[in-house]
Design a protein around this motif. Sequence first.
Motif, PDB file in Angstrom:
ATOM      1  N   PRO A   1     -11.010   4.633   5.877  1.00  0.00           N
ATOM      2  CA  PRO A   1     -10.013   4.694   4.802  1.00  0.00           C
ATOM      3  C   PRO A   1     -10.325   3.713   3.663  1.00  0.00           C
ATOM      4  O   PRO A   1     -10.795   2.596   3.904  1.00  0.00           O
ATOM      5  N   ILE A   2     -10.058   4.167   2.441  1.00  0.00           N
ATOM      6  CA  ILE A   2     -10.141   3.328   1.241  1.00  0.00           C
ATOM      7  C   ILE A   2      -8.715   3.088   0.764  1.00  0.00           C
ATOM      8  O   ILE A   2      -7.928   4.038   0.673  1.00  0.00           O
ATOM      9  N   GLU A   3      -8.385   1.822   0.479  1.00  0.00           N
ATOM     10  CA  GLU A   3      -7.014   1.472   0.089  1.00  0.00           C
ATOM     11  C   GLU A   3      -6.980   0.926  -1.332  1.00  0.00           C
ATOM     12  O   GLU A   3      -7.889   0.189  -1.741  1.00  0.00           O
ATOM     13  N   ALA A   4      -5.940   1.275  -2.068  1.00  0.00           N
ATOM     14  CA  ALA A   4      -5.813   0.856  -3.469  1.00  0.00           C
ATOM     15  C   ALA A   4      -5.744  -0.665  -3.561  1.00  0.00           C
ATOM     16  O   ALA A   4      -5.032  -1.321  -2.809  1.00  0.00           O
TER      17      ALA A   4
ATOM     18  N   ALA B   1      -4.186  13.239  -9.791  1.00  0.00           N
ATOM     19  CA  ALA B   1      -4.136  12.609 -11.112  1.00  0.00           C
ATOM     20  C   ALA B   1      -2.680  12.440 -11.523  1.00  0.00           C
ATOM     21  O   ALA B   1      -1.858  13.333 -11.309  1.00  0.00           O
ATOM     22  N   GLY B   2      -2.351  11.261 -12.050  1.00  0.00           N
ATOM     23  CA  GLY B   2      -0.985  10.982 -12.490  1.00  0.00           C
ATOM     24  C   GLY B   2      -0.106  10.369 -11.424  1.00  0.00           C
ATOM     25  O   GLY B   2       0.985   9.871 -11.720  1.00  0.00           O
ATOM     26  N   GLU B   3      -0.593  10.386 -10.159  1.00  0.00           N
ATOM     27  CA  GLU B   3       0.240   9.896  -9.045  1.00  0.00           C
ATOM     28  C   GLU B   3       0.398   8.374  -9.100  1.00  0.00           C
ATOM     29  O   GLU B   3      -0.553   7.652  -9.398  1.00  0.00           O
ATOM     30  N   ARG B   4       1.611   7.916  -8.788  1.00  0.00           N
ATOM     31  CA  ARG B   4       1.860   6.468  -8.661  1.00  0.00           C
ATOM     32  C   ARG B   4       1.378   6.002  -7.291  1.00  0.00           C
ATOM     33  O   ARG B   4       1.609   6.666  -6.284  1.00  0.00           O
TER      34      ARG B   4
ATOM     35  N   GLN C   1      -2.215   1.280  -0.506  1.00  0.00           N
ATOM     36  CA  GLN C   1      -2.016   2.673  -0.087  1.00  0.00           C
ATOM     37  C   GLN C   1      -3.365   3.366   0.110  1.00  0.00           C
ATOM     38  O   GLN C   1      -4.253   3.231  -0.731  1.00  0.00           O
ATOM     39  N   PRO C   2      -3.559   4.134   1.203  1.00  0.00           N
ATOM     40  CA  PRO C   2      -4.803   4.890   1.362  1.00  0.00           C
ATOM     41  C   PRO C   2      -4.933   5.929   0.249  1.00  0.00           C
ATOM     42  O   PRO C   2      -3.970   6.633  -0.066  1.00  0.00           O
TER      43      PRO C   2
END
Length: 265
Positions: A180-183, A224-227, A232-233
């Motif tokens: 997993p990559i997380e913000a 795209a555009g998601e908060r 978050q993963p």
Amino acid sequence: MRGALALLLALAAGAAGAAPLMPWPVPGGVARVDLETAQRPEAVRYQGSPVRVSAKPEGGWEAIVGIDLDAEPGRHTLQVDGAERTFRVRAHTYPAQHIEIPDREMVTPPAETLERIRREQRTIRAAYRSRAVAAHPRLDLHHPVAEGQRSSRFGVRRFLNGKPRNPHSGLDLAAPRGTPIEAAEAGRVVARGDYYFNGKTVLIDHGDGLVTMYCHMATIGVEAGERIARGQPIGTVGATGRVTGPHLHWSVVLNGNTVDPELFL
Ligand SMILES: [Zn+2]
């Protein structure tokens, strides 16, 4: 030496709360410029771009300036409410790295892909300068792949199959495919795509001119555009685009310039 100094300062700052960003005023680094004013300036700009302004713990205000990897060492200028403030960029030589890539089309792309590559570069450059989020993000970022190995550092001067290429504009974190990559911080997805060099990619605007980019992903789990929340993963580690194996290429952009992500960890 630099790492040891950063650790010492981080330990010293830890007692007082959040660790401040290490000043590292070199090409690809970050300058902290004391604005020497009690009032928060209305507008601080560098090379035409708005620059992050933060309150100093001891009072007053400072600019946190991302410096381009191509910057010339010497005196640089900030516009501060119509006046000028200068700061000095020190010279720094990053190490060279030689890489062999068997796929020749990834080293010298075929002519028919050049239009696609230019279009994708325009999209990425625009996302670097995104101002879609009004926030004052943390500068001690969340590690996007906690167990990733730092396999290639920021700034290295790259030679692909002996040919000089652009210096490395991010930090490579090697991890198994599917990790997993997380913000790195809260924000909004301002671009996502499957690009020729970068593979499956997400760019997040965190506010205040801070943007992070995640490349070579196996899967993308955001729109795209998601908060996005901090940590978050957003997808998984892969090997899409120009790669020699699965890893996350992670870029940190400050006021439009890619800077060393390790300064933020
Ligand atoms: Zn990379």
